[in-house]
Design a protein around this motif. Structure first.
Motif, mmCIF file in Angstrom:
data_model
loop_
_atom_site.group_PDB
_atom_site.id
_atom_site.type_symbol
_atom_site.label_atom_id
_atom_site.label_comp_id
_atom_site.label_asym_id
_atom_site.label_seq_id
_atom_site.Cartn_x
_atom_site.Cartn_y
_atom_site.Cartn_z
ATOM 1 N N LEU A 52 -16.615 59.762 -20.603
ATOM 2 C CA LEU A 52 -16.901 58.696 -19.643
ATOM 3 C C LEU A 52 -18.167 58.981 -18.841
ATOM 4 O O LEU A 52 -18.788 58.062 -18.327
ATOM 5 C CB LEU A 52 -15.734 58.504 -18.677
ATOM 6 N N THR B 172 -18.986 53.847 -20.120
ATOM 7 C CA THR B 172 -18.370 53.371 -18.885
ATOM 8 C C THR B 172 -18.698 51.903 -18.648
ATOM 9 O O THR B 172 -17.839 51.137 -18.202
ATOM 10 C CB THR B 172 -18.815 54.237 -17.698
ATOM 11 N N LEU C 85 -16.322 49.884 -20.662
ATOM 12 C CA LEU C 85 -14.980 49.880 -20.081
ATOM 13 C C LEU C 85 -14.913 49.025 -18.817
ATOM 14 O O LEU C 85 -13.904 48.382 -18.553
ATOM 15 C CB LEU C 85 -14.517 51.308 -19.812
ATOM 16 N N ILE D 93 -8.425 53.287 -15.607
ATOM 17 C CA ILE D 93 -8.654 53.415 -17.050
ATOM 18 C C ILE D 93 -8.454 54.881 -17.417
ATOM 19 O O ILE D 93 -9.058 55.762 -16.811
ATOM 20 C CB ILE D 93 -10.068 52.951 -17.443
ATOM 21 N N THR E 35 -8.403 57.685 -20.694
ATOM 22 C CA THR E 35 -8.858 57.850 -22.067
ATOM 23 C C THR E 35 -8.243 59.100 -22.685
ATOM 24 O O THR E 35 -7.866 60.039 -21.995
ATOM 25 C CB THR E 35 -10.396 57.957 -22.176
ATOM 26 N N ALA F 44 -8.810 53.861 -24.923
ATOM 27 C CA ALA F 44 -8.798 53.601 -23.481
ATOM 28 C C ALA F 44 -7.528 52.827 -23.165
ATOM 29 O O ALA F 44 -7.165 51.895 -23.889
ATOM 30 C CB ALA F 44 -10.025 52.791 -23.074
ATOM 31 N N LEU G 35 -15.986 48.955 -28.730
ATOM 32 C CA LEU G 35 -14.591 48.735 -28.378
ATOM 33 C C LEU G 35 -13.977 47.754 -29.354
ATOM 34 O O LEU G 35 -14.583 46.736 -29.684
ATOM 35 C CB LEU G 35 -14.471 48.159 -26.967
#
Length: 180
Positions: free
Chosen positions: A11, A58, A61, A118, A120, A134, A170
């Motif tokens: 991250l 990041t 996310l 979040i 991971t 995630a 993702l």
């Protein structure tokens, strides 16, 4: 964040800014001098406090956090609160890591973006390839005013992440399922 730490804590990879304190605890380290990439290391990362400006992973996310908030807070207009902060908080935590077979694995690394948590788990290869998941827990207060979303109570959205540290990808199918 630009060197070795991104493998332990993906991250933070290429964070635009960062400040904080962390320590490492090494429980085992077997590093062949002729073949250091064949290292076998176990330990834990202890983050005492940290804030960082988002890097590529990041930012992805944060975008997911914004989508999740907008979906579960159906009908809410304006900003979601997840992307309003310039900083990502890494709360005090310790999470295990292992270096083995050219990959660095970790579990339960947590970050906070506004009121979105979040977590991971997964691996980063020495070649910077990703194999992460995630997890975004759906908070009760997000769905409290929407009885039609009661089925989401206590649920956690799981999003696979592939690609590389520079170009994470993702799998947004979980978000598609959430909208259904």
């Amino acid at each position: 964040c630009h060197g070795w730490f991104k493998y332990l804590a993906p991250l933070v990879a290429d964070a635009t800014k960062g400040e904080g304190e962390f320590s490492l605890r090494i429980a085992k380290a077997d590093v062949p001098l002729r073949f250091p990439r064949q290292a076998d290391i176990q330990g834990s990362v202890n983050i005492h406090r940290a804030q960082l400006g988002p890097g590529p992973l990041t930012r992805e996310l944060i975008a997911v956090a914004q989508v999740v908030r907008s979906l579960v807070e159906a009908g809410r207009s304006g900003r979601t609160g997840a992307g309003e902060s310039r900083w990502v908080e890494l709360p005090e935590q310790a999470f295990p890591f292992r270096v083995e077979k050219g990959k660095v694995t970790h579990t339960n690394m947590t970050m906070q973006v506004g009121d979105v948590t979040i977590r991971t788990r997964g691996w980063v290869g020495f070649n910077q390839q990703l194999g992460l998941v995630a997890e975004v827990p759906i908070r009760d207060r997000w769905i409290a005013r929407h009885p039609e979303l009661a089925g989401l109570k206590g649920q956690t959205l799981r999003l696979p992440i592939r690609g590389t540290l520079d170009h994470p990808k993702l799998d947004r199918r979980a978000l598609t399922k959430l909208t259904q």
